[in-house]
Design a protein around this motif. Structure first.
Motif, PDB file in Angstrom:
ATOM      1  N   SER A 112       0.531  -0.814   0.376  1.00 40.92           N
ATOM      2  CA  SER A 112       0.212  -0.100  -0.034  1.00 40.92           C
ATOM      3  C   SER A 112       0.405   0.861   0.022  1.00 40.92           C
ATOM      4  CB  SER A 112      -1.164   0.191   1.480  1.00 40.92           C
ATOM      5  OG  SER A 112      -2.032  -1.227   1.271  1.00 40.92           O
ATOM      6  N   PRO A 120      -4.829   7.326  -2.114  1.00 42.60           N
ATOM      7  CA  PRO A 120      -4.003   5.773  -1.282  1.00 42.60           C
ATOM      8  C   PRO A 120      -3.741   5.435  -3.270  1.00 42.60           C
ATOM      9  CG  PRO A 120      -6.085   6.427  -0.950  1.00 42.60           C
ATOM     10  CD  PRO A 120      -5.846   7.250  -1.490  1.00 42.60           C
ATOM     11  N   THR A 122      -2.159   1.295  -4.597  1.00 44.19           N
ATOM     12  CA  THR A 122      -1.968  -0.133  -3.980  1.00 44.19           C
ATOM     13  C   THR A 122      -0.201  -0.161  -5.508  1.00 44.19           C
ATOM     14  OG1 THR A 122      -3.762  -0.581  -3.071  1.00 44.19           O
ATOM     15  CG2 THR A 122      -1.959  -2.445  -3.872  1.00 44.19           C
TER      16      THR A 122
END
Length: 188
Positions: A112, A120, A122
């Motif tokens: 992450s 955010p 990934t």
């Protein structure tokens, strides 16, 4: 004040030479590019080779524009790597984990990230074999912006393993990603 004819001719000739040199010099590549309300800094001498509403593609070599990237006869010398930013609404990290599982890819990193302090993301770094070429690639999913970034080496027909090429450019890939500044998400 009137200049002597020889001085006027010399100044005119110098002016024309400057215009000719400017028109013959290669066009400079941009230092940054804006796409879908995201500003991205480009590493020195990188190229934008595709800039569409749903796709932005950059590479470390001039590999051409359009559907056909190039042929082995005109392929640039040295390692070639590229980054592809795509607009993919509703794509989630689980979708990529499933795809990589179906490709028998080995996920080396599943991390992450927080980009620009509050976005955010990934990051998946994985290895797999495609068409007889062992490769290592990175995908970064930014669901709040519906952006998927794929960073990868671009093998030539003679290559059978480009995993080390990926590692050699990982800092460049991460630098591009970390340079990104995000405006408000675009609503489609």
């Amino acid at each position: 004040m009137r200049l002597p004819r020889s001085t006027s001719v010399l100044l005119l000739a110098l002016g024309l030479l400057a215009v000719l040199l400017a028109s013959c010099s290669p066009s400079s590549q941009p230092d940054a590019v804006s796409w879908r309300n995201v500003e991205i800094d480009l590493p020195d001498a990188w190229y934008v080779f595709e800039d569409e509403a749903d796709r932005l593609s950059i590479s470390n070599r001039d590999i051409g524009v359009g559907d056909v990237v190039g042929t082995p006869a005109d392929w640039p010398e040295g390692d070639v790597v590229a980054m592809f930013f795509t607009y993919e609404p509703d794509t989630l990290p689980a979708d990529w984990r499933d795809l990589l599982g179906r490709l028998d890819a080995e996920i080396e990193t599943d991390t992450s990230l927080t980009l620009q302090g509050d976005v955010p993301a990934t990051q998946l770094i994985y290895r797999y074999e495609t068409e007889g070429v062992r490769t290592r690639e990175m995908v970064v999913l930014i669901p709040s912006r519906a952006i998927v970034l794929l960073a990868q080496p671009v093998p030539t027909p003679a290559d059978d393993d480009v995993t080390e090429v990926f590692l050699a450019y990982l800092d460049d890939f991460m630098g591009v990603l970390e340079s990104a500044t995000f405006g408000a998400p675009l609503l489609d």
